[in-house]
Design an enzyme around this catalytic site. Structure first.
Site, PDB file in Angstrom:
ATOM      1  CB  THR A 293      -0.972   0.033   1.196  1.00 40.55           C
ATOM      2  OG1 THR A 293      -0.232   0.177   2.410  1.00 40.55           O
ATOM      3  CG2 THR A 293      -1.821  -1.221   1.262  1.00 40.55           C
ATOM      4  N   GLY A 294       0.473   2.270  -0.706  1.00 43.36           N
ATOM      5  CA  GLY A 294       1.330   3.445  -0.859  1.00 43.36           C
ATOM      6  C   GLY A 294       2.580   3.072  -1.635  1.00 43.36           C
TER       7      GLY A 294
ATOM      8  CB  ILE B 156       9.314   3.973   2.023  1.00 44.61           C
ATOM      9  CG1 ILE B 156      10.278   4.982   2.670  1.00 44.61           C
ATOM     10  CG2 ILE B 156       9.437   2.590   2.641  1.00 44.61           C
ATOM     11  CD1 ILE B 156       9.934   5.363   4.116  1.00 44.61           C
TER      12      ILE B 156
ATOM     13  CE1 TYR C 289       3.621   9.845  10.122  1.00 44.71           C
ATOM     14  CE2 TYR C 289       5.466  10.178  11.616  1.00 44.71           C
ATOM     15  CZ  TYR C 289       4.946   9.634  10.467  1.00 44.71           C
ATOM     16  OH  TYR C 289       5.743   8.849   9.656  1.00 44.71           O
TER      17      TYR C 289
HETATM   18  P1  NAD Z   1       5.168   9.098   0.312  1.00 41.09           P
HETATM   19  O1  NAD Z   1       4.224  10.225   0.456  1.00 41.09           O
HETATM   20  O2  NAD Z   1       6.082   9.044  -0.843  1.00 41.09           O
HETATM   21  O3  NAD Z   1       4.389   7.719   0.371  1.00 41.09           O
HETATM   22  C1  NAD Z   1       3.166   7.550   1.011  1.00 41.09           C
HETATM   23  C2  NAD Z   1       2.250   6.780   0.088  1.00 41.09           C
HETATM   24  O4  NAD Z   1       1.039   6.517   0.790  1.00 41.09           O
HETATM   25  C3  NAD Z   1       1.906   7.548  -1.179  1.00 41.09           C
HETATM   26  O5  NAD Z   1       2.092   6.713  -2.281  1.00 41.09           O
HETATM   27  C4  NAD Z   1       0.440   7.899  -1.003  1.00 41.09           C
HETATM   28  O6  NAD Z   1      -0.293   7.893  -2.203  1.00 41.09           O
HETATM   29  C5  NAD Z   1      -0.027   6.778  -0.094  1.00 41.09           C
HETATM   30  N1  NAD Z   1      -1.186   7.174   0.674  1.00 41.09           N
HETATM   31  C6  NAD Z   1      -1.320   8.206   1.529  1.00 41.09           C
HETATM   32  N2  NAD Z   1      -2.560   8.252   1.999  1.00 41.09           N
HETATM   33  C7  NAD Z   1      -3.238   7.212   1.432  1.00 41.09           C
HETATM   34  C8  NAD Z   1      -4.557   6.740   1.509  1.00 41.09           C
HETATM   35  N3  NAD Z   1      -5.484   7.344   2.279  1.00 41.09           N
HETATM   36  N4  NAD Z   1      -4.898   5.653   0.765  1.00 41.09           N
HETATM   37  C9  NAD Z   1      -3.985   5.032  -0.021  1.00 41.09           C
HETATM   38  N5  NAD Z   1      -2.721   5.441  -0.128  1.00 41.09           N
HETATM   39  C10 NAD Z   1      -2.364   6.521   0.580  1.00 41.09           C
HETATM   40  O7  NAD Z   1       5.991   9.073   1.674  1.00 41.09           O
HETATM   41  P2  NAD Z   1       6.980   8.007   2.326  1.00 41.09           P
HETATM   42  O8  NAD Z   1       7.951   8.819   3.104  1.00 41.09           O
HETATM   43  O9  NAD Z   1       7.478   7.017   1.340  1.00 41.09           O
HETATM   44  O10 NAD Z   1       6.014   7.315   3.383  1.00 41.09           O
HETATM   45  C11 NAD Z   1       5.777   5.910   3.431  1.00 41.09           C
HETATM   46  C12 NAD Z   1       5.522   5.513   4.866  1.00 41.09           C
HETATM   47  O11 NAD Z   1       6.716   5.719   5.628  1.00 41.09           O
HETATM   48  C13 NAD Z   1       4.435   6.309   5.574  1.00 41.09           C
HETATM   49  O12 NAD Z   1       3.647   5.427   6.356  1.00 41.09           O
HETATM   50  C14 NAD Z   1       5.209   7.259   6.456  1.00 41.09           C
HETATM   51  O13 NAD Z   1       4.493   7.649   7.600  1.00 41.09           O
HETATM   52  C15 NAD Z   1       6.395   6.384   6.820  1.00 41.09           C
HETATM   53  N6  NAD Z   1       7.593   7.096   7.299  1.00 41.09           N
HETATM   54  C16 NAD Z   1       8.239   7.971   6.496  1.00 41.09           C
HETATM   55  C17 NAD Z   1       9.367   8.614   6.973  1.00 41.09           C
HETATM   56  C18 NAD Z   1      10.121   9.617   6.139  1.00 41.09           C
HETATM   57  O14 NAD Z   1      10.983  10.322   6.705  1.00 41.09           O
HETATM   58  N7  NAD Z   1       9.865   9.712   4.849  1.00 41.09           N
HETATM   59  C19 NAD Z   1       9.834   8.349   8.264  1.00 41.09           C
HETATM   60  C20 NAD Z   1       9.154   7.439   9.051  1.00 41.09           C
HETATM   61  C21 NAD Z   1       8.020   6.802   8.551  1.00 41.09           C
END
Ligand code: NAD
Length: 247
Positions: free
Chosen positions: A12-13, A18, A150
């Site tokens: 998912t996502g 990531i 968060y």
């Molecule tokens: P990103 O925004 O690139 O990826 C998030 C993805 O989730 C996107 O593809 C988005 O379309 C999808 N998404 C968001 N809301 C959604 C919904 N309601 N339904 C379906 N899809 C949805 O950001 P990322 O940094 O790759 O984040 C991925 C995960 O890693 C997240 O859970 C985030 O909280 C976590 N995270 C990120 C970091 C960081 O520093 N980037 C650190 C810790 C945790």
């Protein structure tokens, strides 16, 4: 034969950040990968880059009917699932004193409810020995500024890794969490003003024992490890954070 040939993964996502890096790692290793996300355009571009092993399904994880539709697609196109990466999430930062109900509800609907029901709806399709990986965050064990909603949501997710592990263990399914430190995926730039994002990034680099951000690929390798290789590990959380929560 790639390392993941004959394996099916749902992420998912998976259209960006990531999730995309993990989809790329698994697809390059021969897995069939179904990615989900909210933006059709992002998913189309991601599927094109991932090649013939990838499928994309648009949907909102906070909508149970979208999750039911996803489960139907997974059942029809993959059959069983070997790795489920519950990674969709948003990272809205908001000072405690001015958090609105709307922001609170949106964060919990996506990051907590969305993750919970993603696992519930796809659990029947997980094969014996499958691995579920939840994306938490170092925020769930740190008192970071502007992160109260968060962080609480990610702490709930960390707890679910334990509860789901217990309930799915009889079927030989493991559930773990990967806890990223700061990873520059562009998410901050999309959710904050340019100035706030720059300041936040500079602070995270200064705080980090390794004095840098992690890369999406570093988180992807950990997620793949937990999903496929960590066969004696369940209910655990694996920090990939440059030492931020340890040193
Ligand atoms: P990103 O925004 O690139 O990826 C998030 C993805 O989730 C996107 O593809 C988005 O379309 C999808 N998404 C968001 N809301 C959604 C919904 N309601 N339904 C379906 N899809 C949805 O950001 P990322 O940094 O790759 O984040 C991925 C995960 O890693 C997240 O859970 C985030 O909280 C976590 N995270 C990120 C970091 C960081 O520093 N980037 C650190 C810790 C945790």
């Amino acid at each position: 034969m790639g390392k993941y040939s004959d394996k099916n993964a749902v992420i998912t996502g998976g259209g960006s950040g990531i999730g995309f890096a993990t989809a790329e790692l698994l697809a390059d290793g021969g897995a069939r990968v179904m990615i989900t996300g909210r933006s059709e355009a992002t998913l189309d571009a991601a599927r094109e880059r991932l090649g013939r092993n990838a499928l994309a399904v648009r949907g909102d994880v906070s909508s149970l009917s979208d999750l039911d539709a996803l489960a139907e697609r997974v059942k029809g196109e993959l059959g069983t699932v070997d790795a489920l990466f519950v990674n969709a999430g948003i990272a809205t930062l908001t000072p405690f004193g001015s958090t609105t109900e709307e922001t609170y509800d949106e964060l919990f609907a996506t990051n907590v409810k969305g993750a919970y029901f993603t696992v519930q709806k796809l659990a029947p399709l997980l094969g014996e020995g499958a691995g579920v990986v939840l994306t938490t965050s170092v925020a769930n064990v740190m008192g970071l500024l502007d992160s109260s909603v968060y962080a609480a949501g990610k702490a709930a997710l960390r707890s679910m890794a334990r509860s789901f592990s217990r309930e799915l263990l009889p079927r030989g399914i493991r559930v773990n969490a990967v806890s990223p430190g700061p990873v520059d995926t562009g998410a901050l730039d999309r959710t904050m003003t340019a100035e706030a994002a720059e300041r936040f990034k500079a602070e995270r680099v200064a705080d980090n024992p390794m004095r840098r951000f992690g890369t999406p690929e570093e988180i992807a390798r950990a997620a793949a490890f937990l999903a496929f290789d960590a066969t004696y590990t369940t209910g655990a959380e694996f920090a990939v954070d440059g030492g931020a929560t340890q040193l």
